[in-house]
Design an enzyme around this catalytic site. Structure first.
Site, PDB file in Angstrom:
ATOM      1  CG  HIS A 182      47.443 -56.708 -26.893  1.00 42.19           C
ATOM      2  ND1 HIS A 182      48.492 -55.906 -27.236  1.00 42.19           N
ATOM      3  CD2 HIS A 182      46.638 -55.976 -26.073  1.00 42.19           C
ATOM      4  CE1 HIS A 182      48.335 -54.716 -26.639  1.00 42.19           C
ATOM      5  NE2 HIS A 182      47.215 -54.744 -25.933  1.00 42.19           N
ATOM      6  NE  ARG A 184      44.694 -57.346 -32.637  1.00 41.55           N
ATOM      7  CZ  ARG A 184      44.049 -56.315 -33.163  1.00 41.55           C
ATOM      8  NH1 ARG A 184      42.886 -56.482 -33.757  1.00 41.55           N
ATOM      9  NH2 ARG A 184      44.553 -55.110 -33.115  1.00 41.55           N
ATOM     10  CD  GLU A 185      49.526 -58.499 -29.734  1.00 38.25           C
ATOM     11  OE1 GLU A 185      50.340 -58.698 -28.815  1.00 38.25           O
ATOM     12  OE2 GLU A 185      49.064 -57.373 -30.005  1.00 38.25           O
ATOM     13  NE  ARG A 238      44.777 -53.390 -28.374  1.00 42.31           N
ATOM     14  CZ  ARG A 238      46.054 -53.050 -28.630  1.00 42.31           C
ATOM     15  NH1 ARG A 238      46.715 -53.650 -29.598  1.00 42.31           N
ATOM     16  NH2 ARG A 238      46.647 -52.124 -27.923  1.00 42.31           N
ATOM     17  CG  ASN A 255      50.400 -53.459 -22.923  1.00 40.77           C
ATOM     18  OD1 ASN A 255      50.955 -53.561 -21.821  1.00 40.77           O
ATOM     19  ND2 ASN A 255      51.050 -53.102 -24.025  1.00 40.77           N
ATOM     20  NE  ARG A 256      47.532 -48.184 -25.169  1.00 36.29           N
ATOM     21  CZ  ARG A 256      48.271 -49.116 -25.766  1.00 36.29           C
ATOM     22  NH1 ARG A 256      48.774 -50.117 -25.054  1.00 36.29           N
ATOM     23  NH2 ARG A 256      48.530 -49.053 -27.057  1.00 36.29           N
ATOM     24  CG  HIS A 311      52.921 -56.991 -27.161  1.00 36.96           C
ATOM     25  ND1 HIS A 311      51.659 -56.486 -27.007  1.00 36.96           N
ATOM     26  CD2 HIS A 311      53.511 -56.905 -25.950  1.00 36.96           C
ATOM     27  CE1 HIS A 311      51.492 -56.102 -25.742  1.00 36.96           C
ATOM     28  NE2 HIS A 311      52.606 -56.352 -25.080  1.00 36.96           N
ATOM     29  CB  SER A 312      52.734 -60.499 -32.950  1.00 31.77           C
ATOM     30  OG  SER A 312      51.332 -60.656 -33.089  1.00 31.77           O
ATOM     31  CE1 TYR A 363      50.380 -47.743 -29.785  1.00 31.78           C
ATOM     32  CE2 TYR A 363      51.094 -48.411 -31.966  1.00 31.78           C
ATOM     33  CZ  TYR A 363      50.601 -48.717 -30.723  1.00 31.78           C
ATOM     34  OH  TYR A 363      50.319 -50.019 -30.415  1.00 31.78           O
ATOM     35  CD  GLU A 386      54.549 -54.968 -30.907  1.00 30.23           C
ATOM     36  OE1 GLU A 386      53.931 -55.936 -31.420  1.00 30.23           O
ATOM     37  OE2 GLU A 386      54.005 -54.105 -30.183  1.00 30.23           O
TER      38      GLU A 386
HETATM   39 ZN    ZN Z   1      50.156 -56.310 -28.464  1.00 30.58          ZN
END
Ligand code: ZN
Ligand code: NAG
Ligand code: NAG
Ligand code: NAG
Ligand code: NAG
Length: 427
Positions: A182, A184-185, A238, A255-256, A311-312, A363, A386
């Site tokens: 992702h 922005r992390e 992202r 990541n999907r 991740h963050s 989630y 995370e």
């Molecule tokens: Zn992430």
């Protein structure tokens, strides 16, 4: 000026003009707010989880069951979101009042170190070019380091895996770490490079002991196009940067996009403009295809025992699964190691972490690299971490926290790696 020279001059001038025109202006987040909604009950959690997939709001984090969901809104959307939360009886408060201001503060520090020739010292977030030239230096200086190019991103950037091995026994169990799937992390990339630096240059007894029993494969930037775009144009980008058919929206949530329990946009209720758009089909993104192909090829010759994806933010250490609340077959062993790792992490400077299965504390999610790592190559130890923080700054984590985050995460990861080495020693 001769006519040939004039002609050349005009060509150069128009090229410069085109380059200037083509450069997208930096996206402005002035007046954007992050609201923190409470997600204490199951009902609130379900309402917020549904809102996350089906609305266009940018969920920075969560919902985490029993905790919160952090939702960014533009000034124009804020009243609508607030009235949705109120009508569902969900309490909320402002977490970041002006996102634009937070980004401007971070930019000052980042710009100061954006010279590609600058040395990496983990005091700032560096351009991809700096990270890659540091890796090349490491490979030149240390025989334990080998760079492996596993493919190219949509925009043609290299995907670089760093193999760290002290040599010897060619059947050592191996440990995978990746970051910044992702865009922005950013703290995920600095933490991955921090771990590389510890393993390669620290000469510590911890690193020596780990390398005597494990090889490491570390991909610090899974999504280099998105990472660069988040540096130059949209700090909160992202997704990947692939061009989609039939929409002006860009990019896929990598990541999907993995081919295990992948769910189409229609099935998940998202659209190509959603921040969690899974792509038109699994591995539509060259970045996810490269990871899938590389690891499936690797495990034909290497005993890959662990997979950690960084991740963050939220300070969570999560096991599979995301697609179901059922627990993986070796959940107890995964949690035994996670609890040791988070205890070691917390001991460094008191940063608290929560451990558990992804769908039970966060989630649900489908097509993630974590579920793929467990479901397809059947890797034994699989985690999503995370990283910092819990929302004071969210993605826009001040550079002063890069080293403390690296130190504590290294403590956690090195303990996890020692447990993996011990568990596989007599296999
Ligand atoms: Zn992430
Ligand atoms: C590699 O070695 C050179 C020459 O000694 C040194 O200047 C450089 O800082 C080293 N870089 C890394 C990443 O080890
Ligand atoms: C680690 O050890 C090597 C070789 O013994 C030495 O060249 C290097 O300077 C040491 N690095 C640090 C950070 O102490
Ligand atoms: C393109 O998008 C429109 C609007 O979402 C949809 O109705 C149409 O079926 C799509 N066409 C294709 C070829 O996917
Ligand atoms: C995955 O690996 C575990 C442990 O080695 C084994 O018990 C299990 O049967 C494997 N699962 C699949 C689907 O291959």
């Amino acid at each position: 000026m001769g006519s040939q020279k004039l002609c050349l001059f005009l060509v150069v001038l128009s090229a410069v003009a085109l380059a200037v025109l083509a450069k997208e202006p930096r996206r402005n987040y002035d007046g954007y707010t992050v609201l923190r909604a409470s997600s204490v009950s199951h009902e609130d959690f379900n309402t917020l989880a549904k809102l996350r997939t089906q609305s266009s709001y940018d969920f920075w984090s969560g919902p985490v069951l029993g905790r919160t969901a952090d939702i960014m809104v533009s000034p124009g959307e804020q009243a609508e979101l607030e009235s949705f939360l109120k009508s569902n009886g969900i309490s909320y408060s402002p977490m970041i009042k002006n996102v634009g201001l937070a980004i401007a503060e971070e930019q000052e520090a980042v710009l100061a170190s954006s010279d590609p020739q600058a040395a990496m010292d983990w005091n700032s977030y560096y351009p991809l070019e700096t990270v890659y030239s540091w890796l090349e230096d490491l490979e030149r200086n240390y025989s334990s380091v080998k760079l492996i190019n596993i493919g190219k991103s949509t925009e043609g950037r290299d995907l670089i895996v760093v193999k760290i091995s002290s040599g010897g026994n060619s059947t050592k169990p191996s440990f995978w770490i990746d970051g910044t799937i992702h865009a922005r992390e950013w703290i995920a990339t600095t933490t991955a490079t921090y771990v590389i630096n510890q393993l390669v240059t620290s000469n510590s007894s911890v690193s020596a002991e780990l390398l005597s029993s494990l090889d490491f494969y570390i991909l610090p930037v899974v999504n280099p196009d998105g990472y660069e775009y988040s540096r130059t144009t949209d700090r909160l980008w992202r997704k990947t940067r692939s061009i989609l058919s039939n929409t002006s929206c860009i990019g896929v949530d990598a990541n999907r996009n993995f081919g295990y329990k992948w769910e189409s946009a229609e099935e998940s209720g998202s659209t190509p403009c959603s921040i969690t758009y899974p792509g038109a089909y699994p591995y539509s993104e060259p970045e996810t295809a490269a990871v899938n192909n590389y690891i499936l090829d690797l495990i034909t010759t290497v005993d890959l025992q662990a997979f950690i994806t960084l991740h963050s933010y939220s300070q969570l250490w999560m096991t599979p699964w995301g697609y179901t609340t059922d627990l993986p077959e070796n959940y107890n062993e995964l949690m035994r190691v996670a609890n040791k790792a988070t205890a070691a992490l917390e001991a460094v400077s008191g940063t608290t972490y929560q451990a558990g299965s992804a769908s039970n504390i966060l989630y649900g999610s489908t097509g993630t690299s974590r579920d793929w790592a467990k479901g397809v190559p059947n890797i034994t130890y699989v985690y999503t971490i995370e990283l910092r923080d819990t929302g004071r700054y969210g993605f826009v984590l001040p550079p002063e926290q890069i080293i403390p985050t690296g130190e504590e995460t290294w403590a956690g990861i090195s303990v996890a790696a020692r447990e993996v080495a011990n568990a596989t020693r007599f296999n």
